[in-house]
Enzyme design. Structure first.
Site, PDB file in Angstrom:
ATOM      1  N   ALA A  21      66.522 -65.400 -72.393  1.00 21.64           N
ATOM      2  CA  ALA A  21      67.557 -66.533 -72.960  1.00 21.64           C
ATOM      3  C   ALA A  21      66.637 -67.696 -72.963  1.00 21.64           C
ATOM      4  O   ALA A  21      67.147 -68.520 -73.504  1.00 21.64           O
ATOM      5  CB  ALA A  21      68.947 -66.167 -72.415  1.00 21.64           C
ATOM      6  N   CYS A  22      65.836 -67.978 -72.154  1.00 25.59           N
ATOM      7  CA  CYS A  22      65.201 -69.379 -71.740  1.00 25.59           C
ATOM      8  C   CYS A  22      64.223 -69.693 -72.711  1.00 25.59           C
ATOM      9  O   CYS A  22      63.415 -68.949 -72.773  1.00 25.59           O
ATOM     10  CB  CYS A  22      64.896 -69.319 -70.297  1.00 25.59           C
ATOM     11  SG  CYS A  22      63.764 -70.672 -69.744  1.00 25.59           S
ATOM     12  N   SER A  23      64.341 -70.707 -73.220  1.00 24.00           N
ATOM     13  CA  SER A  23      63.484 -71.166 -74.396  1.00 24.00           C
ATOM     14  C   SER A  23      62.168 -71.610 -73.541  1.00 24.00           C
ATOM     15  O   SER A  23      60.973 -71.519 -74.218  1.00 24.00           O
ATOM     16  CB  SER A  23      63.897 -72.647 -75.023  1.00 24.00           C
ATOM     17  OG  SER A  23      64.127 -73.803 -74.317  1.00 24.00           O
ATOM     18  N   ASN A  66      63.494 -65.197 -67.817  1.00 26.86           N
ATOM     19  CA  ASN A  66      65.081 -65.031 -68.522  1.00 26.86           C
ATOM     20  C   ASN A  66      64.743 -65.090 -69.890  1.00 26.86           C
ATOM     21  O   ASN A  66      64.395 -66.024 -70.490  1.00 26.86           O
ATOM     22  CB  ASN A  66      65.960 -66.071 -67.909  1.00 26.86           C
ATOM     23  CG  ASN A  66      67.289 -65.995 -68.695  1.00 26.86           C
ATOM     24  OD1 ASN A  66      67.434 -64.985 -69.477  1.00 26.86           O
ATOM     25  ND2 ASN A  66      68.060 -66.718 -68.168  1.00 26.86           N
TER      26      ASN A  66
END
Length: 120
Positions: free
Chosen positions: A8-10, A6
């Site tokens: 958006a996932c760090s 994803n």
């Protein structure tokens, strides 16, 4: 090697950064857009050596709506969990790297990413 992410996932971004730094060849799968089928989830679970509840993000809103915390975690409930992951991919733990040797890892740490790299 393929990595399910994803953007958006760090932790996903960190894993990709490490793969890039190591010069690894890999394919990115944005699993929220290119949703894995139940069969693909079963295959990844087999490669991971885990059960569906082991890779489920139980703190997501949809997990709470479904009441996942109260679902049985046994062979009889396995397909129900897999169906929930296929229907709600946001529930799938990330990132997952499938290595060329047929195994896979949930690559939430640098150590796990390096483990995947070592598997080829």
């Amino acid at each position: 090697m393929e990595i399910w992410i994803n953007p958006a996932c760090s932790k996903c971004r960190s894993a990709i950064g490490l793969l890039d730094a190591e010069g690894a060849e890999y394919t990115v799968r944005r699993y929220l857009e290119d949703v894995p089928t139940a069969e693909e989830i079963r295959a990844v679970l087999g490669r991971l050596g885990l059960e569906p509840w082991d890779i489920t993000r139980t703190q997501e809103d949809v997990a709470k709506e479904l009441g996942l915390k109260d679902w049985p975690r046994d062979a009889g409930a396995r397909e129900r969990w897999i169906a929930a992951l296929a229907e709600h991919p946001k529930l799938i733990q990330r990132p997952i790297i499938t290595a060329d040797d047929g195994t896979a890892v949930v690559a939430r740490t640098e150590e796990a990413v390096r483990d995947a790299l070592g598997r080829g």
